[in-house]
Design an enzyme around this catalytic site. Structure first.
Site, short mmCIF file in Angstrom:
data_model
loop_
_atom_site.label_atom_id
_atom_site.label_comp_id
_atom_site.label_asym_id
_atom_site.label_seq_id
_atom_site.Cartn_x
_atom_site.Cartn_y
_atom_site.Cartn_z
N GLY A 16 41.91 30.26 39.78
CA GLY A 16 41.37 30.73 41.18
C GLY A 16 41.36 31.97 40.35
N ALA A 52 44.36 34.21 40.94
CA ALA A 52 45.46 34.06 39.96
C ALA A 52 45.70 33.80 38.56
CB ALA A 52 46.09 32.58 40.54
N ASN A 53 43.81 33.47 37.94
CA ASN A 53 44.13 33.87 36.78
C ASN A 53 44.15 35.30 36.05
OD1 ASN A 53 43.59 31.37 36.63
ND2 ASN A 53 41.66 31.67 37.04
N GLU A 72 36.32 35.85 45.59
CA GLU A 72 36.17 34.13 46.38
C GLU A 72 37.33 34.61 47.31
OE1 GLU A 72 36.46 31.39 42.49
OE2 GLU A 72 38.73 31.65 43.30
N ASP A 129 35.54 27.62 26.39
CA ASP A 129 35.61 27.50 27.17
C ASP A 129 35.49 29.07 27.44
OD1 ASP A 129 36.02 26.85 29.40
OD2 ASP A 129 37.47 25.76 29.88
N THR A 168 35.83 30.24 30.37
CA THR A 168 35.98 29.67 32.00
C THR A 168 37.14 30.72 32.00
OG1 THR A 168 35.38 27.88 32.39
CG2 THR A 168 36.73 28.15 34.15
N GLY A 201 35.95 36.23 32.19
CA GLY A 201 36.53 36.84 33.50
C GLY A 201 37.04 37.84 34.41
N ASP A 202 38.74 36.69 34.03
CA ASP A 202 39.32 36.87 35.10
C ASP A 202 40.13 38.02 33.83
OD1 ASP A 202 38.36 35.40 37.62
OD2 ASP A 202 38.74 33.99 36.64
#
Ligand code: RIB
Length: 297
Positions: free
Chosen positions: A39, A42-43, A138, A239, A241, A244-245
């Site tokens: 999320g 949360a990240n 989001e 990875d 993923t 950006g967070d």
């Protein structure tokens, strides 16, 4: 200690590391599966907490085992979870495919995140004074607007991570927020094909600054008429993923700690580079000391 409030999403990530990302209609077999906590909101909260900020998370999860696990994991990072509401919808789930070069594709079943309200996001229990509020796209637009307006009212700097990209309401742009789009998100939200034209239009609309993340190429900081390139790091990418967070969370933590925007953007770029060397959105997120050490190297 520096104060960061995150208004954002909380997901469980179901991840397949595949030989390549599927084209529309294609089935890719032979991958390996992993389940991670995620999320964007949360990240970002975890990235800011590891970077040394005192973090309050505002979000929504279901009354289910995924919600229990998500909240417990945030609490274990030292994050204040009193702003997370339990709602009558399943906790958000992201289905993620990761390619060998670390690139990903993500689809999200928003679930509980779509029930985060303007009321939840209005920062009524946050003390007036300095600090940074960070939000992403989001969660519903009404919650984003409420969070940005409330941050301005109580004297916090807003950081808006426009991910996933959509056009921002004028009141968000006019609020003096710092925006942190990727290059793709910038072009999608401004409708241009040119990064400089895109950042200039956002600053003209009222953004205090725009920091565009450029993956391995680092970041571009746009502030007034100044444009500063921040170089990326050469790393073995596993990875991407959550990179950006990590960037947005560390930027917020550094700003909340009193650093100048340029220094905060450099720390965020460094941290995002470190984060892509491990699988999952959070496993590679660095501590404050790891960021400081990498900045010295
Ligand atoms: O930015 C990465 C995040 O996007 C993942 O953790 C996933 O949950 C999606 O929200």
């Amino acid at each position: 200690m520096s104060r960061v409030v995150v208004v954002g999403s909380i997901n469980i990530d179901l991840v397949v590391a595949a030989g390549h990302l599927p084209r529309p209609g294609e089935t890719v077999v032979g991958g390996t599966f992993a389940r991670h906590l995620g999320g964007k909101g949360a990240n970002q909260a975890v990235a800011a907490a590891r970077a040394g900020a005192s973090v309050l998370m505002i979000g929504a999860v279901g009354s289910d085992a995924d919600g229990d696990e998500s909240v417990a994991a945030l609490r274990a990072e030292g994050i204040d979870v009193s702003g997370i509401r339990r709602v009558q919808a399943p906790t958000g789930v992201a289905i993620i495919a990761v390619a060998p070069d670390g690139e990903n594709q993500i689809v999200v079943a928003s679930g509980a995140n779509s029930l985060l309200s303007a009321d939840d996001a209005s920062l009524t229990n946050v003390p007036v004074g300095p600090g940074v509020m960070i939000t992403c796209l989001e969660v519903p637009t009404a919650a984003v607007v409420a969070a940005v307006v409330a941050a301005a009212r109580i004297g916090m700097q807003a950081v808006v991570n426009p991910a996933p990209a959509r056009a921002l309401p004028p009141e968000v742009l006019a609020s003096g927020a710092i925006l942190t789009p990727s290059a793709e998100e910038l072009l999608a939200m401004t409708g241009t094909h040119d990064i400089d034209a895109g950042v200039s239009s956002l600053i003209a609309a009222g953004a205090r600054a725009v920091v565009v993340t450029l993956g391995a190429d680092g970041a571009l900081l746009a502030h007034d008429t100044r444009r500063t390139s921040i170089p990326g790091r050469e790393v073995a990418v596993i990875d991407t993923t959550g990179a950006g967070d990590t960037f947005s969370g560390v930027l917020a933590a550094w700003l909340a700690n009193g650093h100048e925007l340029g220094d905060a953007a450099a720390a965020a770029t460094c941290a995002a580079g470190l984060s892509v060397t491990r699988a999952g959105a959070r496993d590679g997120m660095p501590s404050r000391s790891a960021i400081a050490e990498a900045l010295r190297a």
